[in-house]
Design a protein around this motif. Structure first.
Motif, mmCIF file in Angstrom:
data_model
loop_
_atom_site.group_PDB
_atom_site.id
_atom_site.type_symbol
_atom_site.label_atom_id
_atom_site.label_comp_id
_atom_site.label_asym_id
_atom_site.label_seq_id
_atom_site.Cartn_x
_atom_site.Cartn_y
_atom_site.Cartn_z
ATOM 1 N N UNK A 118 0.850 -1.184 0.000
ATOM 2 C CA UNK A 118 0.000 0.000 0.000
ATOM 3 C C UNK A 118 0.887 1.236 0.000
ATOM 4 N N UNK A 119 0.453 2.266 -0.729
ATOM 5 C CA UNK A 119 1.202 3.517 -0.806
ATOM 6 C C UNK A 119 1.023 4.268 0.509
ATOM 7 N N UNK A 120 2.066 4.246 1.349
ATOM 8 C CA UNK A 120 1.926 4.794 2.690
ATOM 9 C C UNK A 120 1.833 6.313 2.679
ATOM 10 N N UNK A 121 2.470 6.957 1.731
ATOM 11 C CA UNK A 121 2.358 8.415 1.642
ATOM 12 C C UNK A 121 0.922 8.832 1.360
ATOM 13 N N UNK A 122 0.253 8.105 0.466
ATOM 14 C CA UNK A 122 -1.159 8.410 0.175
ATOM 15 C C UNK A 122 -2.021 8.167 1.407
ATOM 16 N N UNK A 130 -13.091 11.681 -0.104
ATOM 17 C CA UNK A 130 -12.676 12.984 0.417
ATOM 18 C C UNK A 130 -13.285 14.106 -0.416
ATOM 19 N N UNK A 131 -13.321 13.918 -1.730
ATOM 20 C CA UNK A 131 -13.831 14.953 -2.632
ATOM 21 C C UNK A 131 -15.236 14.673 -3.133
ATOM 22 N N UNK A 173 -6.283 4.397 11.993
ATOM 23 C CA UNK A 173 -7.737 4.403 11.802
ATOM 24 C C UNK A 173 -8.104 4.284 10.333
ATOM 25 N N UNK A 174 -7.336 4.927 9.453
ATOM 26 C CA UNK A 174 -7.563 4.781 8.012
ATOM 27 C C UNK A 174 -7.333 3.334 7.590
ATOM 28 N N UNK A 214 -4.578 12.745 7.123
ATOM 29 C CA UNK A 214 -4.496 14.159 7.489
ATOM 30 C C UNK A 214 -5.738 14.920 7.045
ATOM 31 N N UNK A 215 -6.201 14.644 5.838
ATOM 32 C CA UNK A 215 -7.388 15.329 5.321
ATOM 33 C C UNK A 215 -8.645 14.981 6.119
ATOM 34 N N UNK A 216 -8.716 13.747 6.592
ATOM 35 C CA UNK A 216 -9.923 13.282 7.274
ATOM 36 C C UNK A 216 -9.807 13.370 8.802
#
Length: 488
Positions: free
Chosen positions: A245-249, A454-455, A263-264, A255-257
């Motif tokens: 999994x892309x950990x940066x994403x 998110x969007x 938790x994500x 952060x956005x949520x």
């Protein structure tokens, strides 16, 4: 000869071990040979590794027992390197399906109890420049935090041609801690015991108040988890899978949520497991639960052994909006974290031992199929190295943790971050399934949906087989598994 004491929590990993449910943890490491590697590279590597027949603590320690009970760890002068370092040939290391099957077979048997409790298996393919190393070590030697520190001591930022030393022989710096005076130690131990007993009493009282519907905002009641085809009596046989999994994403979405990374990930794993079980025709009227390891170490604690607590956390249910499912998990997760902050760390660990002891008793009596599990999933997240690492001259491409299975079954999902990637390892019993490859793919699918939400508030997960009813049931159900009457 050196002797090392064993904590009560460490002892439990020895006492609770069986042939059906060994208590070792493992990792699958994918490596790339150097560009000038010859056809005999792996043979030479194995010969080199076997030269290191003297190890450091705990890799040189065997368990001394009395009537089957572990008393202490005792050092040995020399290791049987033909046992500790082995080599295996497969057709293609790059073939994930073949590699996962091999690792599942290697993960099934327990370690030789008469030897130091670890083993390396070098896995080479007939073609290509990649190879793998499967490493397993008994859980009584340490928790995830300890093992990652050992791992990083043997896998270095630069290729090592001349001074290569494997992790079992790497001398580690130990902080000198001045011993307290005898009376001070006794007073400290007595006082801590009093605090632990009091805190454990309050934990049990709050759980009882929750059972009585007086205090609903507390940790889940033990043994009220949801039965699935993955839970129940643990027996020999494993299935293993891995995924990246892309950990940066993941960090950006967290952060956005306004959520934590854990938790994500919980949300993604919950949706993925639900979707996998839905494919198998299982429909659920309740939320799934996760066993959440909590690190009880103080900052700067570099000692070996285990300092963790494992407590259930309720996941999400009844919502197709991945964002709303995440909010459910956030609230449930933070209820447990608040409970952990209220209690002494040793009290929380004692609570873990208490409820897991009952789960073990059910496993010994072979009635785990009749009793609700503590949880359905065990999820743990271990931070790993941020930069590229090398095993000798070989470049480390990925390292997937493969853990043990708790009494009562379920799926164990462990991830280790390596650079900007989360390497995820999945393992469970093969009693009723033959593969978890689709489950691994569903984790990234779930993350992409959460990321889109998110969007776009119209994003919805597919039907994952949920019915909404009252979420309070007794420990014992009339049906063993929901794949019979409950799944119609």
């Amino acid at each position: 000869m050196m002797r090392k004491s064993i904590s009560f929590l460490d002892m439990t990993f020895w006492i609770t071990e069986s042939k059906d449910n060994p208590k070792h943890v493992a990792s699958l490491q994918l490596l790339e040979m150097p560009s000038d590697a010859g056809a005999d590279y792996i043979d030479n590597l194995v010969v080199e590794l076997r030269k290191f027949s003297q190890a450091v603590v705990p890799f040189n320690m065997v368990v001394r027992t009395f009537l089957g009970l572990p008393l202490w760890l005792k050092s040995v002068d020399k290791l049987d390197m033909n046992y500790h370092v082995q080599v295996m040939d497969i057709d293609d290391v790059s073939d994930n399906l073949e590699l996962h099957k091999v690792v599942a077979r290697l993960h099934e048997p327990r370690l030789d109890r008469d030897k130091p409790l670890w083993q390396y298996v070098v896995i080479r393919g007939k073609t290509g420049n990649r190879f793998a190393i499967y490493t397993k070590i008994h859980h009584m030697y340490g928790d995830g935090a300890s093992m990652v520190k050992w791992f990083q001591a043997g896998y270095l930022p630069e290729p090592q041609k001349e001074s290569f030393t494997p992790i079992w022989a790497v001398e580690r710096k130990r902080r000198h801690r001045p011993k307290k005076k005898f009376l001070a130690r006794v007073f400290s131990a007595v006082w801590e015991s009093i605090v632990v007993v009091i805190d454990l009493f309050w934990i049990m009282l709050r759980l009882w108040l929750k059972i009585l519907y007086i205090n609903r905002e507390y940790m889940p009641i033990p043994f009220t988890g949801t039965k699935t085809m993955l839970t129940g009596q643990v027996k020999q046989g494993r299935v293993v899978s891995t995924v990246d999994m892309d950990f940066q994403r993941v960090q950006k979405v967290a952060k956005k949520l306004r959520a934590t990374v854990n938790e994500v990930l919980l949300c993604c794993f919950d949706i993925g497991v639900r979707r996998y079980l839905s494919d198998e025709g299982q429909i659920f009227e309740r939320a799934l639960y996760t066993n959440m390891p909590i690190n009880m170490r103080k900052p700067g604690d570099n000692t070996s052994g285990n300092k963790i607590a494992i407590v259930p956390v309720k996941l999400a249910h009844g919502q197709n909006d991945p964002y709303i499912r995440l909010r459910q998990i956030i609230e449930n997760h933070r209820i447990v974290k608040r409970a952990a902050r209220r209690a002494h760390p040793a009290a929380f660990s004692a609570y873990t031992v208490l409820i897991q002891s009952f789960a073990l008793l059910f496993e010994i009596l072979r009635i785990s199929d009749w009793v609700r599990p503590i949880a359905n999933i065990l999820i743990s997240n271990v931070p790993g190295p941020k930069e590229i690492r090398y095993f000798g001259e070989s470049k480390l491409l990925a390292v997937y943790p493969i853990s043990t299975i708790v009494p009562g079954g379920g799926v164990n999902i462990t991830l280790l971050t390596y650079g900007d990637t989360a390497n995820v390892g999945i393992v469970c019993s093969d009693r009723k399934i033959k593969s978890v490859e689709n489950m691994a793919l569903y984790f990234n699918d779930a993350f992409e949906l959460l990321e889109k939400s998110v969007e776009d508030y119209t994003v919805s997960i597919q039907d994952i087989g949920e019915r909404v009813i009252d979420d309070h049931k007794a420990i014992i159900d009339e049906n063993h598994y929901p794949d019979e009457d409950d799944s119609n």
